[in-house]
Design a protein around this motif. Sequence first.
Motif, PDB file in Angstrom:
ATOM      1  N   UNK A  48      -7.398   5.421  -0.957  1.00 51.15           N
ATOM      2  CA  UNK A  48      -7.914   6.750  -0.636  1.00 51.15           C
ATOM      3  C   UNK A  48      -8.646   6.715   0.698  1.00 51.15           C
ATOM      4  N   UNK A  49      -9.177   7.846   1.102  1.00 57.50           N
ATOM      5  CA  UNK A  49      -9.782   7.989   2.433  1.00 57.50           C
ATOM      6  C   UNK A  49     -10.937   7.020   2.660  1.00 57.50           C
ATOM      7  N   UNK A  50     -11.645   6.628   1.599  1.00 55.89           N
ATOM      8  CA  UNK A  50     -12.777   5.705   1.760  1.00 55.89           C
ATOM      9  C   UNK A  50     -12.317   4.322   2.233  1.00 55.89           C
ATOM     10  N   UNK A  51     -11.041   4.006   2.003  1.00 52.18           N
ATOM     11  CA  UNK A  51     -10.522   2.699   2.386  1.00 52.18           C
ATOM     12  C   UNK A  51     -10.080   2.630   3.853  1.00 52.18           C
ATOM     13  N   UNK A  52     -10.147   3.744   4.574  1.00 54.79           N
ATOM     14  CA  UNK A  52      -9.591   3.809   5.927  1.00 54.79           C
ATOM     15  C   UNK A  52     -10.142   2.735   6.871  1.00 54.79           C
ATOM     16  N   UNK A  53     -11.467   2.575   7.027  1.00 53.24           N
ATOM     17  CA  UNK A  53     -11.953   1.543   7.967  1.00 53.24           C
ATOM     18  C   UNK A  53     -11.513   0.137   7.590  1.00 53.24           C
ATOM     19  N   UNK A  54     -11.564  -0.189   6.293  1.00 56.66           N
ATOM     20  CA  UNK A  54     -11.172  -1.529   5.846  1.00 56.66           C
ATOM     21  C   UNK A  54      -9.672  -1.751   6.038  1.00 56.66           C
ATOM     22  N   UNK A  55      -8.875  -0.715   5.824  1.00 56.39           N
ATOM     23  CA  UNK A  55      -7.430  -0.833   6.022  1.00 56.39           C
ATOM     24  C   UNK A  55      -7.106  -1.076   7.484  1.00 56.39           C
ATOM     25  N   UNK A  56      -7.769  -0.380   8.374  1.00 57.54           N
ATOM     26  CA  UNK A  56      -7.550  -0.574   9.801  1.00 57.54           C
ATOM     27  C   UNK A  56      -7.886  -2.013  10.202  1.00 57.54           C
ATOM     28  N   UNK A  57      -8.999  -2.530   9.704  1.00 56.14           N
ATOM     29  CA  UNK A  57      -9.395  -3.909  10.027  1.00 56.14           C
ATOM     30  C   UNK A  57      -8.396  -4.913   9.455  1.00 56.14           C
ATOM     31  N   UNK A  58      -7.908  -4.660   8.245  1.00 58.14           N
ATOM     32  CA  UNK A  58      -6.933  -5.547   7.614  1.00 58.14           C
ATOM     33  C   UNK A  58      -5.659  -5.643   8.438  1.00 58.14           C
ATOM     34  N   UNK A  59      -5.161  -4.508   8.916  1.00 61.19           N
ATOM     35  CA  UNK A  59      -3.918  -4.488   9.685  1.00 61.19           C
ATOM     36  C   UNK A  59      -4.089  -5.145  11.050  1.00 61.19           C
ATOM     37  N   UNK A  60      -5.251  -4.995  11.657  1.00 56.99           N
ATOM     38  CA  UNK A  60      -5.500  -5.648  12.952  1.00 56.99           C
ATOM     39  C   UNK A  60      -5.534  -7.166  12.799  1.00 56.99           C
ATOM     40  N   UNK A  61      -5.956  -7.639  11.621  1.00 54.06           N
ATOM     41  CA  UNK A  61      -6.057  -9.086  11.393  1.00 54.06           C
ATOM     42  C   UNK A  61      -4.723  -9.697  10.972  1.00 54.06           C
ATOM     43  N   UNK A  62      -3.744  -8.873  10.624  1.00 54.39           N
ATOM     44  CA  UNK A  62      -2.456  -9.371  10.153  1.00 54.39           C
ATOM     45  C   UNK A  62      -1.592  -9.791  11.344  1.00 54.39           C
ATOM     46  N   UNK A  63      -1.083 -11.027  11.374  1.00 53.21           N
ATOM     47  CA  UNK A  63      -0.235 -11.456  12.498  1.00 53.21           C
ATOM     48  C   UNK A  63       1.126 -10.753  12.501  1.00 53.21           C
ATOM     49  N   UNK A  64       1.515 -10.145  11.370  1.00 55.01           N
ATOM     50  CA  UNK A  64       2.778  -9.408  11.288  1.00 55.01           C
ATOM     51  C   UNK A  64       2.504  -7.915  11.374  1.00 55.01           C
ATOM     52  N   UNK A  65       3.279  -7.231  12.196  1.00 54.67           N
ATOM     53  CA  UNK A  65       3.133  -5.790  12.341  1.00 54.67           C
ATOM     54  C   UNK A  65       3.868  -5.075  11.221  1.00 54.67           C
ATOM     55  N   UNK A  66       3.277  -3.991  10.712  1.00 52.38           N
ATOM     56  CA  UNK A  66       3.926  -3.169   9.701  1.00 52.38           C
ATOM     57  C   UNK A  66       4.305  -1.847  10.341  1.00 52.38           C
ATOM     58  N   UNK A  67       5.610  -1.611  10.505  1.00 51.36           N
ATOM     59  CA  UNK A  67       6.031  -0.370  11.159  1.00 51.36           C
ATOM     60  C   UNK A  67       5.669   0.850  10.327  1.00 51.36           C
ATOM     61  N   UNK A  68       5.504   0.667   9.008  1.00 47.06           N
ATOM     62  CA  UNK A  68       5.139   1.792   8.150  1.00 47.06           C
ATOM     63  C   UNK A  68       3.650   2.107   8.211  1.00 47.06           C
ATOM     64  N   UNK A  69       2.859   1.165   8.760  1.00 45.72           N
ATOM     65  CA  UNK A  69       1.413   1.370   8.845  1.00 45.72           C
ATOM     66  C   UNK A  69       0.908   0.973  10.220  1.00 45.72           C
ATOM     67  N   UNK A  70       0.990   1.855  11.212  1.00 50.20           N
ATOM     68  CA  UNK A  70       0.467   1.531  12.539  1.00 50.20           C
ATOM     69  C   UNK A  70      -1.055   1.401  12.472  1.00 50.20           C
ATOM     70  N   UNK A  71      -1.647   0.366  13.085  1.00 46.80           N
ATOM     71  CA  UNK A  71      -3.096   0.154  13.003  1.00 46.80           C
ATOM     72  C   UNK A  71      -3.872   1.108  13.908  1.00 46.80           C
ATOM     73  N   UNK A  72      -3.618   2.389  13.765  1.00 43.59           N
ATOM     74  CA  UNK A  72      -4.295   3.428  14.545  1.00 43.59           C
ATOM     75  C   UNK A  72      -4.960   4.371  13.548  1.00 43.59           C
ATOM     76  N   UNK A  73      -6.261   4.558  13.662  1.00 49.22           N
ATOM     77  CA  UNK A  73      -7.026   5.242  12.622  1.00 49.22           C
ATOM     78  C   UNK A  73      -6.480   6.634  12.284  1.00 49.22           C
ATOM     79  N   UNK A  74      -6.179   7.448  13.280  1.00 51.49           N
ATOM     80  CA  UNK A  74      -5.691   8.795  12.996  1.00 51.49           C
ATOM     81  C   UNK A  74      -4.374   8.757  12.224  1.00 51.49           C
ATOM     82  N   UNK A  75      -3.475   7.843  12.627  1.00 52.42           N
ATOM     83  CA  UNK A  75      -2.187   7.745  11.946  1.00 52.42           C
ATOM     84  C   UNK A  75      -2.349   7.189  10.532  1.00 52.42           C
TER      85      UNK A  75
END
Length: 341
Positions: free
Chosen positions: A8-35
Amino acid sequence: MWQVKPINARDLPALEALLHANPLRLSTLPPVRDQLAERIAAAQQGFAGLDSMATLLFGLHDEDDNLHGVCGIQPYAGGDEPFYSYRIDELVHASRHLGINQRQSALYLSHELTGLTSLCSFSLTAALRPTPVFNLLSRSRLLYIAAHRHAFADELICEIQGIWDGAGQSVFWKSVGELFFGLDFITADHQCSLHGKTVIAELLPPYPIYTTLLPETVQDAIGQAHPATQRTLNWLAYEGLAKTRFVDPFDAGPTFRGPLDELTSMQAIRTVSEVVTGTVEHPQTWLVSQGEGVDFRCAMVTGEVRADGLRVTEPNAMINGAPSLILPLEPDAMRLPQEGV
């Protein structure tokens, strides 16, 4: 207690940090907060049953509700637009007069996999990948599907990341897609995550691409998975998904496919009438799920099946007398006790 539930929306900051730390890019989840905020909002609509085409996103949380992982399901790959892949085929070039008969490998742009259920968006904190929570996060999606079986297709697919170089660029994209897009891999992948994959049909050639015309390093990369995905590959093989002739049009990573109801975990899932606390003589680890839609929860517990219930060693959030779906965590624990034992 580790628990998987809809993001949910409360997870947004933690999700962004998780994706930035992942060495593999997820095309379904761009590490951009608005997206990411838009993806989370769309997922919430999907869980609520208001959008059957939305990608469902689940988060792995610890006992303090901190986010450590994410995974997703596309109920129907592509949603309301085609789901593109390259299909690896062979063309025969023969001359009876010259006595020559050669088979040439070629890539065909295809949307044959459109509409199948897709597992996607898997990302887990590096320290947790070797632990049992990897199975919790991976297989919780199958428990969700089992609880909402009518909302998913009869076949399951999973795209795996392909070979990238040290700078995060795809060697396949460099020799194929970049020639037509005029964009490097990271930029093109990001643009498609924002605007959808219809741009693939707009820019990539509809004609077959002979792989023999590509550099040998590129040929070797087609259909090969990134080394960091090995545990996921092992899990897909265990479940019974097979490698197909289809590869991702961006990095040429492999696609796995299998009948949903024949997966090892799907056949082992069963319903119990209740989860209770009590003495356990033969403990093993179970995944337990309860609830539907936004109320879905999946946790990892220690216990044993008794008659039509699951007895666990200690109180947890899943004990409320409600019917539950259960699944053994470890592959060697897939043999379930008989009813009444």
